[in-house]
Design an enzyme around this catalytic site. Structure first.
Site, PDB file in Angstrom:
ATOM      1  CG  ASN A   7      19.880  -2.561 -14.011  1.00  4.78           C
ATOM      2  OD1 ASN A   7      18.745  -2.943 -14.298  1.00  4.78           O
ATOM      3  ND2 ASN A   7      20.715  -3.267 -13.284  1.00  4.78           N
ATOM      4  NE  ARG A  90      20.391  -6.709 -15.680  1.00  6.85           N
ATOM      5  CZ  ARG A  90      19.760  -7.127 -14.589  1.00  6.85           C
ATOM      6  NH1 ARG A  90      19.278  -6.268 -13.749  1.00  6.85           N
ATOM      7  NH2 ARG A  90      19.638  -8.402 -14.334  1.00  6.85           N
ATOM      8  CG  HIS A 179      22.623 -13.336 -12.754  1.00  6.92           C
ATOM      9  ND1 HIS A 179      22.479 -14.282 -11.754  1.00  6.92           N
ATOM     10  CD2 HIS A 179      22.061 -12.202 -12.278  1.00  6.92           C
ATOM     11  CE1 HIS A 179      21.842 -13.738 -10.734  1.00  6.92           C
ATOM     12  NE2 HIS A 179      21.574 -12.476 -11.023  1.00  6.92           N
ATOM     13  CG  LEU A 208      27.766 -17.943  -5.698  1.00  8.52           C
ATOM     14  CD1 LEU A 208      28.662 -18.743  -4.770  1.00  8.52           C
ATOM     15  CD2 LEU A 208      26.572 -18.773  -6.151  1.00  8.52           C
ATOM     16  CG  ASN A 210      19.168 -10.842  -2.459  1.00  6.34           C
ATOM     17  OD1 ASN A 210      19.063 -11.703  -1.579  1.00  6.34           O
ATOM     18  ND2 ASN A 210      18.211  -9.990  -2.731  1.00  6.34           N
ATOM     19  NE  ARG A 240      15.104 -14.048  -7.354  1.00  3.92           N
ATOM     20  CZ  ARG A 240      16.005 -13.595  -8.207  1.00  3.92           C
ATOM     21  NH1 ARG A 240      16.320 -14.292  -9.279  1.00  3.92           N
ATOM     22  NH2 ARG A 240      16.590 -12.436  -8.014  1.00  3.92           N
ATOM     23  NE  ARG A 284      26.185  -7.786   4.318  1.00  2.00           N
ATOM     24  CZ  ARG A 284      26.157  -6.770   3.472  1.00  2.00           C
ATOM     25  NH1 ARG A 284      27.172  -5.953   3.403  1.00  2.00           N
ATOM     26  NH2 ARG A 284      25.119  -6.563   2.700  1.00  2.00           N
ATOM     27  N   GLY A 330      28.032 -10.409  -4.337  1.00  2.00           N
ATOM     28  CA  GLY A 330      28.164 -10.133  -2.903  1.00  2.00           C
ATOM     29  C   GLY A 330      28.709 -11.281  -2.067  1.00  2.00           C
ATOM     30  CD  GLU A 383      25.552  -7.891 -13.633  1.00  2.00           C
ATOM     31  OE1 GLU A 383      25.721  -7.504 -12.469  1.00  2.00           O
ATOM     32  OE2 GLU A 383      24.553  -8.515 -13.999  1.00  2.00           O
TER      33      GLU A 383
HETATM   34  P1  AMP Z   1      24.566  -8.814  -4.409  1.00  2.00           P
HETATM   35  O1  AMP Z   1      23.204  -9.298  -4.820  1.00  2.00           O
HETATM   36  O2  AMP Z   1      25.649  -9.196  -5.348  1.00  2.00           O
HETATM   37  O3  AMP Z   1      24.595  -7.366  -4.022  1.00  2.00           O
HETATM   38  O4  AMP Z   1      24.916  -9.607  -3.045  1.00  2.00           O
HETATM   39  C1  AMP Z   1      24.179  -9.420  -1.876  1.00  2.00           C
HETATM   40  C2  AMP Z   1      24.531 -10.522  -0.883  1.00  2.00           C
HETATM   41  O5  AMP Z   1      25.954 -10.476  -0.615  1.00  2.00           O
HETATM   42  C3  AMP Z   1      23.828 -10.364   0.466  1.00  2.00           C
HETATM   43  O6  AMP Z   1      23.358 -11.614   0.913  1.00  2.00           O
HETATM   44  C4  AMP Z   1      24.956  -9.892   1.361  1.00  2.00           C
HETATM   45  O7  AMP Z   1      24.771 -10.289   2.686  1.00  2.00           O
HETATM   46  C5  AMP Z   1      26.146 -10.604   0.777  1.00  2.00           C
HETATM   47  N1  AMP Z   1      27.392  -9.975   1.239  1.00  2.00           N
HETATM   48  C6  AMP Z   1      27.887  -8.767   0.906  1.00  2.00           C
HETATM   49  N2  AMP Z   1      29.038  -8.512   1.588  1.00  2.00           N
HETATM   50  C7  AMP Z   1      29.258  -9.610   2.365  1.00  2.00           C
HETATM   51  C8  AMP Z   1      30.272  -9.989   3.301  1.00  2.00           C
HETATM   52  N3  AMP Z   1      31.293  -9.185   3.570  1.00  2.00           N
HETATM   53  N4  AMP Z   1      30.165 -11.200   3.899  1.00  2.00           N
HETATM   54  C9  AMP Z   1      29.127 -12.010   3.641  1.00  2.00           C
HETATM   55  N5  AMP Z   1      28.152 -11.730   2.753  1.00  2.00           N
HETATM   56  C10 AMP Z   1      28.206 -10.546   2.131  1.00  2.00           C
END
Ligand code: AMP
Length: 409
Positions: A7, A90, A179, A208, A210, A240, A284, A330, A383
């Site tokens: 990727n 990817r 996605h 859901l 970033n 975004r 977080r 996330g 993925e």
């Molecule tokens: P991703 O793009 O799938 O890696 O997701 C990233 C997002 O997931 C970020 O906003 C992180 O803060 C959120 N995230 C990851 N772990 C947690 C958690 N335990 N509680 C709340 N948000 C989380």
């Protein structure tokens, strides 16, 4: 069969080496800040991860670092490149040309290049990854897995925009979605999880993280999705904006004297949770700040959940109902508070979150009550596995075709 999944981002190269028969990840890692003086390489699985400062001027050098680490030294996962059977790439934008994954040849490469206008950073980066593989492993079969391919089933009423038709004809301006590999994976896993055929279900999938997107999967066919011509459309995301009144762009450009590319930067990199809260794009951090009384962080939280809630409503209307809602990535997988806010007030639609189940952590699980008419599932996305599986299937098919041709000859 061992598949190397790549990727490539504009300044990164993520990889996983997957054994498809045993479905195990043999090694994984990422080269970051490729092209800058402080580039580094993370390699390993979970607690065995190592971070190595490594100069990498471009993706070709990054590829060499990856292959060297995979095949030699203390972190080697295989003894030589011969143990890599195929490579899966990817690719973000497949435009109208690709409605499925394909074996990469010169024609596919030039199509990916042509489509770079629609995803400049991503498609060009993927091409660098393909090029680097051709340098070091010229004889290995390579497969392109497109993020947009899954949404080629959208009907015109869903993928067209209400702007002059000529822009669609001249420039291909339409919804392509993104996605797709993640949505395809979680929809398939959800059907498996509840032991019903995908073709019998109305599913809303929510990626859901970033980046955020949602899709309506009607009896196994994607009929709508929230990302558009680019991944800027739809839900509010980390940085975004998601969907906004299009007139806002010209209004701000005029008032702030911004160029198109500066405006694009505002919408892609300075908006969303970060722009609203002024705190962070990371959920977080926002949760912490809002619990400490930061009102803008709380507002960002509420806008994010509201944005998901509204798409749930839209897609129920589009499909005339829903059987399963699946969350991933996330935030979808980990943030119980966000899930509580998303599903609050949806009981009249037959959607009932179970508060205790919602607090549980772990892999694939149901978080709705036994009485809920609609099942709510959390399915961790994968993925890379999907890319490996597509690569495996296409390489197998090609080998069989070649074998058949040789028999006929
Ligand atoms: P991703 O793009 O799938 O890696 O997701 C990233 C997002 O997931 C970020 O906003 C992180 O803060 C959120 N995230 C990851 N772990 C947690 C958690 N335990 N509680 C709340 N948000 C989380």
């Amino acid at each position: 069969m061992n598949i190397l999944v790549l990727n490539a981002g504009s300044s990164s190269l993520k990889y996983q080496l997957i054994n498809i028969e045993t479905q195990t990840v043999l090694a994984k890692g990422i080269c970051e800040r490729v092209g800058s003086a402080d580039s580094f390489h993370k390699h390993g699985i979970d607690e065995n991860e190592v971070v190595i400062d490594t100069p990498m001027q471009d993706h070709t050098e990054a590829m060499k670092v990856v292959l060297d680490t995979l095949t030699s030294g203390p972190h080697a996962a295989i003894s030589s490149m011969d143990e890599i059977d195929a490579i899966g790439h990817r690719i973000v934008q497949g435009g109208k040309y690709f409605d499925r994954s394909v074996l990469i040849d010169d024609d596919v490469v030039s199509r990916i290049d042509e489509l770079a206008e629609l995803a400049p950073l991503h498609n060009k980066a993927a091409l660098m990854g393909i090029d680097a593989c051709r340098t070091y492993m010229p004889d290995k079969p390579m497969v392109a897995v497109f993020d947009s391919a899954y949404f080629q089933t959208l009907p015109p009423k869903a993928f067209m925009y209400g702007i002059p038709y000529e822009y669609y004809e001249k420039y291909g301006v339409r919804k392509y979605g993104a996605h797709g590999t993640s949505h395809r994976y979680i929809a398939e896993r959800a059907a498996d999880f509840i032991d019903e055929p995908l073709e019998d279900l109305k599913i809303i999938t929510c990626h859901l993280g970033n980046g955020c997107s949602m899709s309506a999967i009607d009896h196994g066919i994607a009929v709508d999705t929230s990302m558009g011509l680019t991944p800027l459309d739809g839900l509010i995301m980390g940085t975004r904006s998601g969907a906004i009144d299009p007139a806002i762009s010209t209004f701000i450009m005029e008032h702030e004297g911004l160029t198109p590319s500066q405006m694009s930067d505002v919408l892609n990199k300075k908006s969303g949770l970060l722009g609203i809260s002024g705190v962070s794009n990371d959920m977080r951090d926002l949760r912490k700040a809002s619990e400490e009384g930061n009102e803008r962080a709380q507002l960002a939280y509420e806008m994010y959940s509201n944005s998901v809630k509204k798409y749930i409503g839209q897609y129920i209307a589009v499909m005339g109902g829903v059987d399963v809602i699946v969350l991933t990535a996330g935030v979808g997988e980990n943030c119980d508070k966000m899930r509580r806010m998303i599903f609050a007030g949806l009981q009249p639609l037959g959607i009932e979150l179970d508060f205790e189940r919602n607090k549980e952590r772990g892999g694939e699980r149901e978080i709705s009550t036994d009485e809920s008419r609609v099942q709510i599932l959390v399915i961790p996305t994968d993925e890379e596995y999907m890319i490996a599986r597509d690569t495996f299937e296409i390489v197998q098919e090609t080998l069989q075709e070649e074998l058949g041709e040789r028999r006929i000859a």
